[in-house]
Enzyme design. Structure first.
Site, PDB file in Angstrom:
ATOM      1  N   SER A 137     -85.717  14.991   4.889  1.00  0.00           N
ATOM      2  CA  SER A 137     -86.406  13.765   5.325  1.00  0.00           C
ATOM      3  C   SER A 137     -87.344  13.293   4.224  1.00  0.00           C
ATOM      4  O   SER A 137     -87.585  12.104   4.059  1.00  0.00           O
ATOM      5  CB  SER A 137     -87.196  14.027   6.608  1.00  0.00           C
ATOM      6  OG  SER A 137     -86.344  14.570   7.595  1.00  0.00           O
ATOM      7  N   GLY A 146     -81.499  25.580   9.576  1.00  0.00           N
ATOM      8  CA  GLY A 146     -80.850  25.342   8.288  1.00  0.00           C
ATOM      9  C   GLY A 146     -81.319  26.311   7.217  1.00  0.00           C
ATOM     10  O   GLY A 146     -82.495  26.662   7.138  1.00  0.00           O
ATOM     11  N   GLU A 160     -77.773  13.964   7.746  1.00  0.00           N
ATOM     12  CA  GLU A 160     -76.556  14.760   7.926  1.00  0.00           C
ATOM     13  C   GLU A 160     -76.831  16.264   8.011  1.00  0.00           C
ATOM     14  O   GLU A 160     -76.049  17.000   8.595  1.00  0.00           O
ATOM     15  CB  GLU A 160     -75.567  14.496   6.775  1.00  0.00           C
ATOM     16  CG  GLU A 160     -74.983  13.092   6.748  1.00  0.00           C
ATOM     17  CD  GLU A 160     -74.013  12.836   7.896  1.00  0.00           C
ATOM     18  OE1 GLU A 160     -73.323  13.776   8.320  1.00  0.00           O
ATOM     19  OE2 GLU A 160     -73.963  11.683   8.380  1.00  0.00           O
ATOM     20  N   GLY A 161     -77.911  16.708   7.405  1.00  0.00           N
ATOM     21  CA  GLY A 161     -78.276  18.127   7.492  1.00  0.00           C
ATOM     22  C   GLY A 161     -78.586  18.500   8.938  1.00  0.00           C
ATOM     23  O   GLY A 161     -78.069  19.498   9.466  1.00  0.00           O
ATOM     24  N   HIS A 162     -79.416  17.680   9.582  1.00  0.00           N
ATOM     25  CA  HIS A 162     -79.708  17.910  10.999  1.00  0.00           C
ATOM     26  C   HIS A 162     -78.417  17.836  11.828  1.00  0.00           C
ATOM     27  O   HIS A 162     -78.198  18.634  12.737  1.00  0.00           O
ATOM     28  CB  HIS A 162     -80.671  16.842  11.531  1.00  0.00           C
ATOM     29  CG  HIS A 162     -82.024  16.837  10.889  1.00  0.00           C
ATOM     30  ND1 HIS A 162     -82.470  15.801  10.108  1.00  0.00           N
ATOM     31  CD2 HIS A 162     -83.042  17.738  10.924  1.00  0.00           C
ATOM     32  CE1 HIS A 162     -83.687  16.042   9.696  1.00  0.00           C
ATOM     33  NE2 HIS A 162     -84.064  17.222  10.165  1.00  0.00           N
ATOM     34  N   GLN A 197     -98.624  22.642  11.090  1.00  0.00           N
ATOM     35  CA  GLN A 197     -97.946  23.240   9.939  1.00  0.00           C
ATOM     36  C   GLN A 197     -98.205  22.455   8.650  1.00  0.00           C
ATOM     37  O   GLN A 197     -97.688  22.806   7.595  1.00  0.00           O
ATOM     38  CB  GLN A 197     -96.446  23.400  10.198  1.00  0.00           C
ATOM     39  CG  GLN A 197     -95.644  22.119  10.179  1.00  0.00           C
ATOM     40  CD  GLN A 197     -94.199  22.369  10.585  1.00  0.00           C
ATOM     41  OE1 GLN A 197     -93.929  22.787  11.699  1.00  0.00           O
ATOM     42  NE2 GLN A 197     -93.270  22.131   9.670  1.00  0.00           N
ATOM     43  N   VAL A 211     -76.739  21.192   3.624  1.00  0.00           N
ATOM     44  CA  VAL A 211     -75.955  19.965   3.415  1.00  0.00           C
ATOM     45  C   VAL A 211     -76.611  19.187   2.277  1.00  0.00           C
ATOM     46  O   VAL A 211     -77.832  18.997   2.263  1.00  0.00           O
ATOM     47  CB  VAL A 211     -75.901  19.113   4.703  1.00  0.00           C
ATOM     48  CG1 VAL A 211     -75.127  17.821   4.456  1.00  0.00           C
ATOM     49  CG2 VAL A 211     -75.273  19.913   5.840  1.00  0.00           C
TER      50      VAL A 211
HETATM   51  P1  AMP Z   1     -86.879  19.415   9.734  1.00  0.00           P
HETATM   52  O1  AMP Z   1     -86.657  18.203  10.588  1.00  0.00           O
HETATM   53  O2  AMP Z   1     -86.978  19.106   8.278  1.00  0.00           O
HETATM   54  O3  AMP Z   1     -87.986  20.291  10.250  1.00  0.00           O
HETATM   55  O4  AMP Z   1     -85.552  20.275   9.853  1.00  0.00           O
HETATM   56  C1  AMP Z   1     -85.024  20.678  11.097  1.00  0.00           C
HETATM   57  C2  AMP Z   1     -83.914  21.677  10.874  1.00  0.00           C
HETATM   58  O5  AMP Z   1     -82.895  21.085  10.074  1.00  0.00           O
HETATM   59  C3  AMP Z   1     -84.385  22.929  10.118  1.00  0.00           C
HETATM   60  O6  AMP Z   1     -83.742  24.066  10.686  1.00  0.00           O
HETATM   61  C4  AMP Z   1     -83.924  22.665   8.713  1.00  0.00           C
HETATM   62  O7  AMP Z   1     -83.689  23.828   7.964  1.00  0.00           O
HETATM   63  C5  AMP Z   1     -82.622  21.921   8.974  1.00  0.00           C
HETATM   64  N1  AMP Z   1     -82.249  21.145   7.785  1.00  0.00           N
HETATM   65  C6  AMP Z   1     -83.014  20.218   7.140  1.00  0.00           C
HETATM   66  N2  AMP Z   1     -82.360  19.746   6.055  1.00  0.00           N
HETATM   67  C7  AMP Z   1     -81.171  20.395   6.002  1.00  0.00           C
HETATM   68  C8  AMP Z   1     -80.043  20.358   5.120  1.00  0.00           C
HETATM   69  N3  AMP Z   1     -80.018  19.565   4.049  1.00  0.00           N
HETATM   70  N4  AMP Z   1     -79.000  21.163   5.383  1.00  0.00           N
HETATM   71  C9  AMP Z   1     -79.001  21.989   6.462  1.00  0.00           C
HETATM   72  N5  AMP Z   1     -80.025  22.066   7.334  1.00  0.00           N
HETATM   73  C10 AMP Z   1     -81.093  21.288   7.116  1.00  0.00           C
END
Ligand code: AMP
Length: 281
Positions: A186, A147, A35-37, A61, A176
């Site tokens: 994740s 995020g 849901e964050g994504h 990374q 989120v």
């Molecule tokens: P990631 O797949 O973890 O590299 O995250 C991809 C994007 O989603 C990044 O900009 C993160 O900051 C954002 N993101 C990951 N988790 C959350 C969350 N819980 N709430 C808001 N944005 C998120």
């Protein structure tokens, strides 16, 4: 939704879209979408005519002893989510195309990338800044949605985009959280039942600190001590850092005054989690 794997095809698509006067919003991810994504994707959908989401688990990374190989992946599930959310392009480059044999060019945002998570992960933000710069050159977006969950990453990328003169607006999105306050990530998938329960202390400690500041606490050291001891009392958690920083420079503050971010990182078993909260003192 069209899936593009080749870098050249992505560039061709974006150049053609721009030639037709279309704006492009971009959400970079490493997949295993939650849901964050989705909050980023839904905001990006409203911002521009074309929406590009990338899924790329960026090898450079991750440090040598980190979780690159076991990072959670579920492309079938991700594609279904994206198809239900009106994405134009899913860009999924292959690592050996992004970093051909003998790749030598890297981008580093000095100072910012050495603070906070940079202490335990000294090459992490160099990998992040490099991949995001490459993705910017490939996707050529007008807007990128990031995020605040990864607060240091947001500041590193925003600084990189400004200093390298990308004509891209960086749009931050709020964290989120799960029902009990744990920031969605994740990596939460790695947690066993006991660790998952313990992990709630991270947000509780941040909320406690925010409430203390709202109630007039101005003793920085006392506040940080209390946050650290709250988290330290959970046997399953090893706190990496808890700091209160300037929201733009990420410098540790000397005074509880003005806009600040309280940020922390902690390890549960083999899982490293981060979280933060914005406060105004
Ligand atoms: P990631 O797949 O973890 O590299 O995250 C991809 C994007 O989603 C990044 O900009 C993160 O900051 C954002 N993101 C990951 N988790 C959350 C969350 N819980 N709430 C808001 N944005 C998120």
């Amino acid at each position: 939704m069209r899936v593009i794997k080749e870098i050249k095809d992505m560039q061709k698509f974006s150049l053609a879209a721009k030639a037709r006067g279309k704006s492009i919003a971009f959400v970079p991810t490493m997949g295993f979408l939650h849901e964050g994504h989705l909050s980023l994707i839904q905001a990006a959908r409203k911002k521009a005519e074309i929406l590009v989401v990338s899924i790329f688990v960026n090898p450079i990374q991750f440090g040598p002893n980190e979780d690159f190989n076991r990072y959670p992946r579920d492309l079938k599930h991700d594609k279904k989510i994206l198809e239900n959310n009106n994405i134009d392009i899913l860009f999924m480059p292959e690592a050996n195309k992004m970093y051909g044999h003998g790749h030598r060019s890297f981008l580093e945002v000095e100072e910012l990338s050495k603070k906070m998570c940079g202490r335990a992960r000294p090459t992490h933000f160099k990998g992040v800044a490099t991949v995001v710069a490459k993705l910017f050159n490939i996707v050529m977006p007008d807007y990128v949605f990031l995020g605040e969950k990864d607060y240091q990453q947001l500041i590193v990328i925003r600084t990189m985009a400004a200093e390298m003169n990308y004509a891209i607006e960086v749009i931050p999105m709020p964290i989120v959280r799960d029902f009990d306050g744990l920031a969605l990530s994740s990596r939460n998938k790695y947690l066993n039942e006991k660790e998952r329960k313990s992990a709630t202390i991270l947000h509780k400690a941040l909320l406690f600190a925010k409430t203390e500041i709202d109630n007039g606490e101005r003793d920085l050291h006392r506040l940080l001590m209390r946050v650290r001891s709250m988290i330290g009392a959970e046997p399953a958690i090893r706190l990496d850092y808890a700091v209160i920083v300037d929201p733009n420079t990420l410098e540790e503050t000397k005074k509880l005054k003005g806009d600040l971010v309280i940020a922390l990182a902690a390890t549960l078993g083999a899982t490293r989690l981060i979280d933060n909260i914005k406060v105004k003192a």
